[in-house]
Design a protein around this motif. Structure first.
Motif, PDB file in Angstrom:
ATOM      1  N   LEU A 126       0.489  -0.821   0.277  1.00  0.00           N
ATOM      2  CA  LEU A 126      -0.272   0.046  -0.261  1.00  0.00           C
ATOM      3  C   LEU A 126       0.581   1.631   0.437  1.00  0.00           C
ATOM      4  CD1 LEU A 126      -3.161   1.101  -0.529  1.00  0.00           C
ATOM      5  CD2 LEU A 126      -3.161   1.148   2.563  1.00  0.00           C
ATOM      6  N   ASP A 127       1.945   0.799   0.686  1.00  0.00           N
ATOM      7  CA  ASP A 127       3.084   1.924   0.884  1.00  0.00           C
ATOM      8  C   ASP A 127       3.702   3.083  -0.562  1.00  0.00           C
ATOM      9  OD1 ASP A 127       2.265   2.396   3.833  1.00  0.00           O
ATOM     10  OD2 ASP A 127       4.837   1.228   3.742  1.00  0.00           O
ATOM     11  N   VAL A 128       3.555   2.140  -1.409  1.00  0.00           N
ATOM     12  CA  VAL A 128       3.951   1.795  -3.477  1.00  0.00           C
ATOM     13  C   VAL A 128       3.015   2.788  -4.071  1.00  0.00           C
ATOM     14  CG1 VAL A 128       4.523   0.810  -5.308  1.00  0.00           C
ATOM     15  CG2 VAL A 128       5.638   0.518  -2.845  1.00  0.00           C
ATOM     16  N   ILE A 129       1.678   1.631  -3.778  1.00  0.00           N
ATOM     17  CA  ILE A 129       0.179   2.556  -4.422  1.00  0.00           C
ATOM     18  C   ILE A 129       0.755   3.840  -4.008  1.00  0.00           C
ATOM     19  CG2 ILE A 129      -2.139   2.289  -5.091  1.00  0.00           C
ATOM     20  CD1 ILE A 129      -1.006  -1.488  -4.547  1.00  0.00           C
ATOM     21  N   VAL A 130       0.011   3.532  -2.489  1.00  0.00           N
ATOM     22  CA  VAL A 130      -0.396   5.204  -2.376  1.00  0.00           C
ATOM     23  C   VAL A 130       0.897   6.616  -3.259  1.00  0.00           C
ATOM     24  CG1 VAL A 130      -0.750   6.792  -0.363  1.00  0.00           C
ATOM     25  CG2 VAL A 130      -1.485   4.673  -0.742  1.00  0.00           C
ATOM     26  N   SER A 131       2.870   6.359  -2.809  1.00  0.00           N
ATOM     27  CA  SER A 131       3.101   7.083  -3.026  1.00  0.00           C
ATOM     28  C   SER A 131       2.814   7.357  -4.350  1.00  0.00           C
ATOM     29  CB  SER A 131       4.491   6.140  -2.785  1.00  0.00           C
ATOM     30  OG  SER A 131       5.970   7.538  -3.409  1.00  0.00           O
ATOM     31  N   ILE A 178       1.215  11.250  -9.162  1.00  0.00           N
ATOM     32  CA  ILE A 178       0.363  12.154 -10.186  1.00  0.00           C
ATOM     33  C   ILE A 178      -0.439  12.573 -10.487  1.00  0.00           C
ATOM     34  CG2 ILE A 178      -1.268  10.170  -9.656  1.00  0.00           C
ATOM     35  CD1 ILE A 178      -0.914   9.452 -12.887  1.00  0.00           C
ATOM     36  N   ALA A 179      -0.668  12.736  -8.631  1.00  0.00           N
ATOM     37  CA  ALA A 179      -1.497  14.016  -8.143  1.00  0.00           C
ATOM     38  C   ALA A 179      -0.654  14.688  -8.021  1.00  0.00           C
ATOM     39  CB  ALA A 179      -2.300  13.888  -6.975  1.00  0.00           C
ATOM     40  N   ASP A 180       0.219  15.064  -7.638  1.00  0.00           N
ATOM     41  CA  ASP A 180       1.037  16.029  -7.507  1.00  0.00           C
ATOM     42  C   ASP A 180       1.751  16.568  -8.456  1.00  0.00           C
ATOM     43  OD1 ASP A 180       0.862  15.957  -4.704  1.00  0.00           O
ATOM     44  OD2 ASP A 180       2.863  15.084  -4.063  1.00  0.00           O
ATOM     45  N   LEU A 181       1.407  16.350  -9.842  1.00  0.00           N
ATOM     46  CA  LEU A 181       1.924  16.455 -10.932  1.00  0.00           C
ATOM     47  C   LEU A 181       1.107  17.352 -11.557  1.00  0.00           C
ATOM     48  CD1 LEU A 181       4.243  13.481 -12.581  1.00  0.00           C
ATOM     49  CD2 LEU A 181       4.980  16.233 -11.524  1.00  0.00           C
ATOM     50  N   GLY A 182      -0.082  16.594 -10.928  1.00  0.00           N
ATOM     51  CA  GLY A 182      -1.775  17.237 -12.180  1.00  0.00           C
ATOM     52  C   GLY A 182      -1.723  18.626 -11.009  1.00  0.00           C
ATOM     53  N   ARG A 183      -1.521  18.813 -10.400  1.00  0.00           N
ATOM     54  CA  ARG A 183      -1.296  20.191  -9.067  1.00  0.00           C
ATOM     55  C   ARG A 183      -0.334  21.181  -9.515  1.00  0.00           C
ATOM     56  NH1 ARG A 183      -2.359  19.482  -2.415  1.00  0.00           N
ATOM     57  NH2 ARG A 183      -0.472  18.270  -2.716  1.00  0.00           N
ATOM     58  N   VAL A 206      -7.621   6.143  -1.823  1.00  0.00           N
ATOM     59  CA  VAL A 206      -8.376   8.109  -2.316  1.00  0.00           C
ATOM     60  C   VAL A 206      -7.560   8.395  -0.958  1.00  0.00           C
ATOM     61  CG1 VAL A 206      -9.807  10.111  -2.700  1.00  0.00           C
ATOM     62  CG2 VAL A 206      -9.824   7.446  -4.159  1.00  0.00           C
ATOM     63  N   SER A 207      -8.098   7.766   0.647  1.00  0.00           N
ATOM     64  CA  SER A 207      -7.945   8.839   1.384  1.00  0.00           C
ATOM     65  C   SER A 207      -5.756   8.506   2.047  1.00  0.00           C
ATOM     66  CB  SER A 207      -8.194   7.695   2.748  1.00  0.00           C
ATOM     67  OG  SER A 207     -10.617   7.815   2.848  1.00  0.00           O
ATOM     68  N   LEU A 208      -5.635   7.831   2.176  1.00  0.00           N
ATOM     69  CA  LEU A 208      -4.080   8.016   1.773  1.00  0.00           C
ATOM     70  C   LEU A 208      -3.804   8.478   1.498  1.00  0.00           C
ATOM     71  CD1 LEU A 208      -3.627   4.203   3.216  1.00  0.00           C
ATOM     72  CD2 LEU A 208      -3.455   5.964   4.935  1.00  0.00           C
ATOM     73  N   VAL A 209      -3.830   8.908   0.211  1.00  0.00           N
ATOM     74  CA  VAL A 209      -3.192   9.834  -0.986  1.00  0.00           C
ATOM     75  C   VAL A 209      -3.899  11.062  -0.484  1.00  0.00           C
ATOM     76  CG1 VAL A 209      -3.385  10.932  -3.609  1.00  0.00           C
ATOM     77  CG2 VAL A 209      -3.553   8.616  -2.912  1.00  0.00           C
TER      78      VAL A 209
END
Length: 360
Positions: free
Chosen positions: A136-141, A146-151, A180-183
């Motif tokens: 889960l750590d890898v998936i969330v990271s 990708i979310a930060d690149l979008g932001r 989603v919560s952990l991201v």
């Protein structure tokens, strides 16, 4: 009036290579759909056949056409096989080569959302070794990256994450919501899909009954958990970026090795999904999933926004030029049934609630 907008994916109207994208868009608009989920397969085929392979030129054409038809492009999808890759060079390639192209495309298409299905990359065909991790750590990271690149762009790009009922590690809405919560990014949210929810815990295409042993109980518990989490604030409804309503066909025989839908090495639920989805409330075609129960729960938690009817079906492979129109008609009429049966205060185009069975 309930604030819902109705959309349909371009792939639900017919297969690329058989049915031109521009005609599919016109059929969707004619039947009263307000938006479309644009599949990259459709855009790629349109580029290859009309614009010498230029995705940018194809995107400009489709963007202008959608504006002319008053169709909103809900999202570009699917940005697949991304999170949790064991080969990190592939991850880097996706982020440095594929993602910038997609950012260009969503800008041209005037949409702000990219859909990411939970990874279902199969094992290596040569070694049969896994190519993804459930860590889960890898998936969330990966998803935070990708979310930060979008932001970081001038124009914020949102990402919508969806659990598929055959995904390798994240195959329920509960698991997807946990991710989603952990991201924990405001531009990273969830898609709730009645097919993938019920397809995992209610349906079993390999069973004679077509259902899991505890189908009703499991579905009731899952939907109650959704309601409870929304009520106690542990599920932020604003993070549900859109919902999908779709049914599935009860097969006449189990999807085992002798079934026409069987593909060696592929999950049965995936093969069922690709051949036998139905629009909501199409019981006369064999629909049997608890779509209305899912829809009721999705709306009771306070969801407002896009409702998309995502159908994949063997009927999409029919080369008849009338397939896109028939699918658009079926979709809108099924939406009329949903509105009527749930008592929603939503306007539907004339005739949508009067269902007529067609051959496609």
């Amino acid at each position: 009036m309930t604030n819902l907008k109705i959309g349909i994916p371009t792939m639900s109207l017919g297969r690329p290579g058989l049915h031109p994208l521009d005609s599919k868009l016109r059929d969707a608009a004619t039947q009263g759909f307000e938006g479309i989920e644009l599949f990259i397969d459709d855009l790629t085929h349109h580029a290859n056949t009309q614009f010498a392979g230029s995705l940018h030129s194809a995107a400009k054409h489709i963007s202008a056409l959608c504006k002319n038809l008053n169709l909103t492009i809900i999202c570009l999808q699917p940005f697949a096989f991304y999170e949790g890759l064991l080969d990190r060079t592939q991850t880097n390639t996706l982020l440095t080569e594929k993602l910038p192209l997609w950012f260009d495309l969503v800008d041209i298409l005037d949409t702000d959302m990219i859909q990411i299905p939970a990874n279902f990359l199969a094992n290596d065909p040569n070694t049969n070794e896994p190519r993804t991790t459930g860590n889960l750590d890898v998936i969330v990271s990966d998803l935070q990256t990708i979310a930060d690149l979008g932001r970081s762009r001038n124009r914020n790009i949102r990402f919508v994450y969806e659990a598929l009922c055959w995904s390798t590690h994240v195959d329920t809405w509960e698991a997807a919501w946990n991710v989603v919560s952990l991201v924990n990014r405001d531009n990273f949210g969830l898609c709730l899909d009645s097919f993938n929810l019920a397809g995992r815990i209610y349906a079993d295409p390999e069973a004679v009954s077509g259902k899991t042993r505890d189908a009703e109980e499991a579905t009731s518990k899952s939907l109650q958990l959704l309601l409870d989490k929304a009520r106690d604030g542990t599920l932020d409804v604003s993070k549900i970026f859109y919902i999908q309503l779709v049914d599935g066909e009860r097969l006449s025989s189990p999807l085992t090795a002798d079934h026409e839908f069987y593909v060696p090495g592929q999950p049965a639920r995936m093969n069922w999904s690709r051949n036998a989805r139905l629009f909501p409330c199409e019981e006369e075609r064999g629909g049997y999933l608890p779509v209305l129960e899912c829809a009721r729960a999705f709306l009771e938690i306070g969801f407002e926004g896009w409702v998309s009817l995502e159908l994949f079906s063997r009927t999409c492979n029919d080369a008849d030029v009338g397939v896109p129109r028939a699918h658009a008609e079926r979709g809108m009429r099924s939406w009329g049934r949903v509105v009527e049966r749930l008592g929603l205060d939503v306007a539907v185009p004339p005739g949508a609630s009067t269902y007529m069975i067609s051959g496609v």
